[in-house]
Scaffold this motif. Structure first.
Motif, PDB file in Angstrom:
ATOM      1  N   VAL B  36       0.836  -1.206   0.000  1.00 40.22           N
ATOM      2  CA  VAL B  36       0.000   0.000   0.000  1.00 40.22           C
ATOM      3  C   VAL B  36       0.874   1.260   0.000  1.00 40.22           C
ATOM      4  O   VAL B  36       0.646   2.186  -0.779  1.00 40.22           O
ATOM      5  CB  VAL B  36      -0.963  -0.010   1.208  1.00 40.22           C
ATOM      6  N   TYR B 140      -3.773   2.465   6.931  1.00 42.53           N
ATOM      7  CA  TYR B 140      -3.568   1.143   6.332  1.00 42.53           C
ATOM      8  C   TYR B 140      -4.098   0.134   7.343  1.00 42.53           C
ATOM      9  O   TYR B 140      -3.605   0.029   8.457  1.00 42.53           O
ATOM     10  CB  TYR B 140      -2.101   0.895   5.950  1.00 42.53           C
ATOM     11  N   ALA B 196     -10.221   2.081  -0.071  1.00 41.44           N
ATOM     12  CA  ALA B 196      -9.496   1.539  -1.218  1.00 41.44           C
ATOM     13  C   ALA B 196      -8.859   0.212  -0.838  1.00 41.44           C
ATOM     14  O   ALA B 196      -8.740  -0.118   0.348  1.00 41.44           O
ATOM     15  CB  ALA B 196      -8.414   2.524  -1.672  1.00 41.44           C
ATOM     16  N   SER B 197      -8.477  -0.525  -1.873  1.00 42.48           N
ATOM     17  CA  SER B 197      -7.878  -1.836  -1.657  1.00 42.48           C
ATOM     18  C   SER B 197      -6.787  -2.033  -2.706  1.00 42.48           C
ATOM     19  O   SER B 197      -6.984  -1.706  -3.876  1.00 42.48           O
ATOM     20  CB  SER B 197      -8.975  -2.898  -1.792  1.00 42.48           C
ATOM     21  N   LEU B 204      -7.087   2.993  -6.143  1.00 38.17           N
ATOM     22  CA  LEU B 204      -6.354   3.468  -4.963  1.00 38.17           C
ATOM     23  C   LEU B 204      -5.530   4.715  -5.294  1.00 38.17           C
ATOM     24  O   LEU B 204      -5.577   5.729  -4.586  1.00 38.17           O
ATOM     25  CB  LEU B 204      -5.442   2.341  -4.440  1.00 38.17           C
ATOM     26  N   VAL B 222      -7.470   2.264   3.708  1.00 38.69           N
ATOM     27  CA  VAL B 222      -6.986   1.259   2.762  1.00 38.69           C
ATOM     28  C   VAL B 222      -6.887  -0.112   3.411  1.00 38.69           C
ATOM     29  O   VAL B 222      -6.266  -0.280   4.469  1.00 38.69           O
ATOM     30  CB  VAL B 222      -5.591   1.648   2.192  1.00 38.69           C
TER      31      VAL B 222
END
Ligand SMILES: Cc1ncc(C[n+]2csc(CCOP(=O)(O)OP(=O)(O)O)c2C)c(N)n1
Ligand code: SF4
Lengths: 410, 329
Positions: B36, B140, B196-197, B204, B222
């Protein structure tokens, strides 16, 4: 030597004197959270901001923890930063005090010294800053509002000196100083601006091997506040200690330089001695209590008693040599502590002074008085009693009680 | 401001753009959060300062005297990434005004894990957002305190076994549902919030860029699988970050000035519900949910399915999307 600049006299309480000094010091960022007896500092500063009297970004955070965090982050981004707190607020910052000194961020913080809960108490004692004794901050304790004003200005010079780069606490006694009106001589805005100057940065080597200024700068990336394992951590701490040692000289230099423009100096900046040279009996204390003690010393001197006072102005770094040297001819010493070290053998100032004297050639008798907790008043009569106790020790050559409580109902 | 073409992050663009989160960090193989971070740093638009809360990503990237950060980077403590951002923002503003820095604008990114966001950091985060500081906060979410050894957080999902919510003979792992952190942030009336992923990397990246371009605070949640804590195959982290979206356990959406919008990857499952996968498919590949597949605790998977569906339905309503009947196809 520069000549003393023209000054104005304003009626200010200690907090207002601090806020005024911060305003004149060209501070870039102030992040703060209110707590009695410091609140007036934040309030006054907010007014300066509201009236466009300062070029400062003021962040009114949601807690003291975030206030100090924001100051630290702003400081490493390159800004000159200031905050104020007390008691519970300082305790909530505790973690960040260590981070600030560890990051070598020269933040200046005024503390209107106040007791800690429980029971809840808003009045003055030194429990809050004494608890932070080993947090890596320089600690200066002032005697009156004038010194609070002068010391805040000096603090920026000390903190930002590239041989030091440590945060500084300026401690003023809650209510006794924070809320009491005094005549305060203030320098012109220009004179202060010239004195504090612009902040300088040391250079460090970054991840690319480039020499870059020690701050968060997109053109010169550095990583700050990393994790250091056992193979490096110790060296970081050793460097902080070295910086504290350097501060001893810097504080004296700044005190001298400030005296040249203001006409005011506080001893050598580290300790402020009053009639100690030929004293047989002496009191050691911090902060506003020195004013009361001085008055008693005057009375006693008039009566022919060789009494003296040693006010420790800079408690961290502890000016060990200066303490030893100043007390070298004194035969009996009483240390006054405005906080407790529960289960310890006396208060923290007592520990420090007694410990410093261990290496002295001659050891005076030395006793401890815990006093003034939670704002308890300390009268000249009580101080007189301390000197009488010291004289009795000299007569009988015996210390009956090493640690006593002054003005306490037992 | 960026042009429309610059918004199109193509695979080629991304590959060619230099890394600002450098290799050589000490993250575990298959670490979702590290992926990420690498992706996020591909989306920055100009001068950027990153500040990091204590946690895995700080620890693996900054072991002195090394660093993985090619941008100015600051760590101070665990609970205060947003307060760091506040201070940096304040400093940049005034230094620019006083002409002591030359940059027209510097982006600020604050990074923190679920522990540093849902729990201990929420006060500083809420305060910084309320004050309107200009920064992008990236959570995250690896759904536990990984740095200290996989303890439960407010972001740990129901039924997950962690070292402080262990699955025992009586208690089936964590008993509480995941806190809806992104919704809490939307309730702050902030300009930009999104989820987001990393499997949907383009989505993302675009969201990171949007968050940076917004004037004021932005929050990006995320999804970030942790093979170590999830007891999952390190090779499956990206697959898991797809499955979480496909099961609607972690739907993708954004809220611009409070207006919810379903993002394309999740829209698929709103328009064709038959494509939505059962949560069991997601749960069964992770050791942290292993006990849910024993007779004693299997009822819990139904509860997880029920709550997932309920939250999904609620989200669709907020996004103004009508779910088609499942029986079409
Ligand atoms: C005040 C405080 N409490 C506890 C800790 C210990 N601690 C460090 S990191 C961490 C967990 C971090 O978890 P998370 O934010 O989810 O990030 P991750 O490690 O999963 O990346 C904890 C509890 C700390 N550093 N500071
Ligand atoms: S424990 Fe998890 S989050 Fe931490 S580095 Fe390993 S894989 Fe990444």
């Amino acid at each position: 030597m520069k000549s003393v600049v023209k000054q104005e006299v304003l009626a200010l309480n200690g907090d207002e004197a601090v806020a005024f000094a911060a305003k004149q010091s060209d501070v870039d960022v102030v992040a703060a959270y209110p707590i009695t007896p410091q609140t007036i500092i934040v309030e006054r500063f907010s007014e300066y901001v509201a009236n466009g009297e300062v070029e400062t970004e003021f962040v009114c955070t949601e807690s003291e923890h975030s206030a100090l965090t924001a100051c630290l982050a702003a400081s490493v981004t390159g800004a000159r930063t200031f905050t104020a707190s007390a008691s519970a607020g300082l305790a909530l910052m505790h973690e960040m005090l260590f981070v600030t000194s560890g990051c070598r961020a020269p933040v200046v913080m005024a503390i209107a010294n106040r007791a800690l809960s429980a029971p809840l108490n808003i009045h003055g004692d030194h429990s809050d800053t004494m608890t932070e004794r080993d947090s890596g901050w320089i600690q200066i304790y002032v005697e009156n509002a004038q010194e609070a004003y002068d010391s805040v200005i000096q603090a920026f010079r000390i903190a930002e000196n590239t041989d030091v780069l440590l945060p500084v606490i300026v401690g003023l006694d809650g209510f006794t100083l924070s809320h009491t009106l005094e005549n305060v001589h203030v320098l012109s805005d220009d004179a202060v601006k010239r004195f504090v100057g612009t902040r300088k940065f040391i250079n460090v080597t970054n991840h690319e091997g480039k020499t870059v200024p020690f701050k968060l700068d997109p053109n010169n990336p550095t990583s700050m506040g990393p994790i250091a394992l056992p193979n490096y951590y110790f060296e970081f701490k050793r460097q902080q200690e070295e910086a504290m040692k350097n501060a001893l000289k810097v504080i004296q230099d700044v005190n001298k330089e400030y005296a040249a423009i203001s006409g005011r100096s506080y001893g050598d900046g580290l300790v402020d001695a009053y009639h100690v040279e030929d004293a047989e009996v002496a009191i050691v204390c911090l902060g506003s209590t020195a004013g009361t003690v001085k008055a008693v010393v005057d009375e006693l001197r008039a009566e022919g008693v060789k009494a003296g006072l040693l006010r420790i102005r800079t408690f961290r770094p502890l000016p060990v040599e200066r303490i030893v040297d100043t007390l070298k001819n004194v035969k009996a010493v009483a240390v006054m502590d405005r906080s407790m070290s529960f289960g310890g053998n006396g208060g923290p100032v007592f520990h420090e002074v007694r410990h410093a004297l261990y290496d002295a050639e001659k050891h005076p008798y030395i006793v401890n008085y815990i006093y003034g907790l939670g704002g308890r008043d300390t009268s000249p009569m009580q101080v007189r009693k301390i000197y009488e106790d010291l004289q009795k020790i000299l007569r009988t050559k015996r210390v009956e009680t090493r640690v006593q409580h002054l003005g306490l109902r037992e | 401001m960026q042009t429309e073409t610059e918004w199109k992050f193509t695979a080629k663009d991304i590959a060619e753009k230099p890394d600002l989160f450098l290799s050589g960090h000490r993250a575990c193989a298959g670490c979702g959060p590290a992926t990420v971070l690498r992706l996020i740093m591909k989306a920055v638009r100009g001068p950027t300062i990153v500040t990091n809360a204590t946690g895995c990503m700080e620890v693996v990237s900054s072991i002195y005297p090394y660093t993985s950060w090619a941008v100015p980077w600051l760590h101070t403590a665990f609970e205060n990434a947003a307060a760091n951002a506040s201070g940096i923002d304040a400093a940049l503003k005034i230094l620019k005004k006083k002409r002591r820095i030359k940059h027209e604008h510097v982006d600020i990114i604050a990074l923190a894990g679920d522990g540093g966001t849902y729990d201990i950091g929420i006060q500083a985060l809420s305060g910084a957002v309320e004050r309107g500081h200009d920064f992008l906060y990236v959570l995250y979410d690896n759904e536990a305190y990984m740095n200290t050894g996989i303890q439960r957080s407010g972001g740990t999902p129901l039924g997950a076994s962690t070292t402080t919510s262990p699955a025992g003979t009586v208690i089936p792992g964590k008993l509480e549902h995941k806190k809806p952190i992104a919704d809490i942030m939307v309730a702050h009336d902030m300009p930009y919030v999104a989820t987001a992923s990393p499997y949907y990397w383009r989505d993302l990246l675009v969201k990171v860029r949007k968050g940076l371009e917004v004037n004021g605070p932005a929050f990006l949640h995320v999804f970030a699988p942790c093979p170590r804590g999830w007891r999952s195959d390190p090779a499956k982290s990206i697959e898991l970050s797809r499955l979480a979206v496909e099961t609607c356990i972690f739907p993708l959406w954004e809220a611009v000035n409070g207006d919810y919008q379903l993002s394309t990857p999740s829209k698929v499952f709103a328009l064709a519900p038959q494509k939505k996968k059962p949560v069991k498919e997601y749960l069964q590949v992770q050791g942290r949910f292993r006990h849910l597949f024993t007779p004693k605790f299997e009822k819990l998977t139904e509860e997880i399915q029920r709550v997932t569906d309920e939250r999904w339905k609620r989200l669709l309503k907020k996004c103004g999307v009508e779910q088609r009947a499942k029986t079409t196809a």
